[in-house]
Design a protein around this motif. Structure first.
Motif, PDB file in Angstrom:
ATOM      1  N   GLY A 137      20.745  75.752  35.744  1.00 27.80           N
ATOM      2  CA  GLY A 137      20.216  74.984  34.687  1.00 27.80           C
ATOM      3  C   GLY A 137      20.050  73.477  35.079  1.00 27.80           C
ATOM      4  N   ASP A 195      16.426  68.073  20.183  1.00 28.35           N
ATOM      5  CA  ASP A 195      17.098  68.077  21.652  1.00 28.35           C
ATOM      6  C   ASP A 195      15.898  67.900  22.698  1.00 28.35           C
ATOM      7  N   LYS A 199      18.285  65.978  33.393  1.00 31.24           N
ATOM      8  CA  LYS A 199      17.278  66.727  33.966  1.00 31.24           C
ATOM      9  C   LYS A 199      16.370  65.604  34.472  1.00 31.24           C
TER      10      LYS A 199
END
Ligand SMILES: Cc1ncc(COP(=O)(O)O)c(C=O)c1O
Length: 393
Positions: free
Chosen positions: A41, A204, A239
């Motif tokens: 992830g 989110d 990310k």
């Protein structure tokens, strides 16, 4: 082993569902097998060198001491300024608080709002941590089924799910695990519906920049102030800038909510690392450089997605819609279920032992019958994985 009286709040939380597959994969690797891990992830790219250099610069400047719990002034100011330039927002630096990653931002937002016994709406499939934060608060997760709308939440589904006990809706778009993106207009309608009913919304936005055109990047920070009174954004550098290990994120919310989050954080993590905050602030000031680093990653994810999804569709029993964002393919394997495989975890287990390819079972995301494939890995790995799966079923 002696028993330990784990607190009620923590014993209600479940451990990460991805752990057992990772342990099994590590075992196989130790036995010398070439295991392809599609569970990851996190970006497979390094942090852009200019951000690493900025952290060193922060250290050289002596930024090694405590900062305010809400973060350095330069950090909160640069978030507000960056969003203003990028999205045309008008929130103030006092509505921003630094956090140790998006995860802590989410924890801070939920724990400061939700009371024991409240209901929190969570659309399925959901990121694994959402229900666990809700459980920690002694509140109830109320799930919204979205399969009928191809895992893209809409305002009608939200309206139907709201009751007098509903306190909060948590939305994650682009979504982990589905990769689906809620269109901007629908996001507005969803949030307006919540506000009409006095329900708060936590968006989110961890994968904010990873929406593949024509899907649009949408942040709820652009909404008018009277709507934003009910909204908190959980943002993250993890990310976006390939900085998962740096542990830095932030919240954007009205001042009283922000103050409550900062109070909570002042008694837990205190604040994210000082020179990391400095590096992020300076990086956002260099918006062109930051956005071009993000653009390069997005282009590579898109290249992989465009290859991977059609390739997965050639595997017997796999159905896979085109994800509009994030870096996951969410594959429907229900056609394979029956005598041979009872549940999708059995399919994942078969892939692990017979194709040495590890993926994440959908059940942990509230979507039994699905498997999540991460394409935050090299094209070479993706090609090898699909090759191994082609004759497996
Ligand atoms: C949907 C979602 N939200 C939040 C996070 C938290 O990331 P971090 O705490 O590294 O910012 C993740 C990480 O996997 C995620 O997938």
């Amino acid at each position: 082993m002696s028993s330990f009286p784990v607190s009620e709040n923590v014993s209600k939380m479940r451990a990460s569902s991805t752990l057992s597959a990772m342990i099994a994969a590590a075992d196989l690797r130790e036995q010398g097998f070439d295991v392809i891990d599609l569970t990851v992830g996190e970006p497979d790219f390094p942090t852009p060198p200019f951000i690493r250099d900025l952290a060193v610069e922060g250290l050289a400047k002596g930024l090694t001491k405590y900062t305010p719990s809400c973060g350095l002034k330069t950090f909160t100011e640069s978030i507000a300024h960056f969003y203003q330039e990028q999205f045309g927002t008008d929130f103030a630096p006092s509505e921003v608080a630094a956090a140790c990653g998006g995860k802590q931002a989410l924890f801070n937002a939920v724990c400061t709002l939700v009371n024991r016994g409240d209901d929190v709406l969570i659309p399925k499939p959901y990121w694994v941590t959402f229900p666990e934060i809700v459980a920690f608060c002694g509140a109830n997760s109320v799930y919204i089924e979205t399969e009928e709308t191809d895992f893209i939440l809409n305002a009608d589904q939200v309206r139907d799910a709201i009751t007098p006990k509903t306190r909060l809706l948590i939305i994650n778009s682009p979504s982990n695990p589905s990769g689906r993106v809620v269109p901007a207009d629908e996001m507005r309608r969803i949030i307006e519906t919540c506000v009409e009913h006095g329900v708060y919304v936590l968006t989110d936005e961890c994968y904010l920049f990873f929406a593949y055109p024509p899907a649009e990047v949408f942040t709820s920070a652009v909404l008018p102030r009277e709507i934003r009174e009910f909204v908190a954004v959980a943002g993250s550098f993890s990310k976006t800038y390939a900085m998962t290990g740096w542990r830095i994120g932030y919240t954007i919310a009205n001042e009283p909510w922000t103050k409550a989050m900062v109070k909570l954080q002042s008694h837990s993590a205190t604040h994210p690392t000082s020179f990391v905050q400095y590096a992020c602030a300076r990086a956002l000031e260099r918006r062109d450089e930051s956005m071009s680093a993000v653009g390069a990653m997005l282009a590579e994810y898109k290249r992989r997605r465009d290859w991977l999804i059609p390739a997965l569709r050639t595997v017997t029993g796999f159905k896979c819609p085109m994800p509009e964002g994030a870096f996951y393919a969410f594959v429907d394997v229900r056609e394979l279920l029956g005598d041979r495989f009872k549940v999708s975890a059995d399919v994942a287990d078969h892939m692990l032992h017979n194709a040495h390819t590890v993926v994440t079972d959908g059940a942990g995301f509230g979507a039994e019958g699905f498997l999540r494939f991460s394409y935050a890995t090299s094209m070479e790995n993706l090609e090898k994985a699909v090759e191994r799966l082609r004759n497996l079923f």
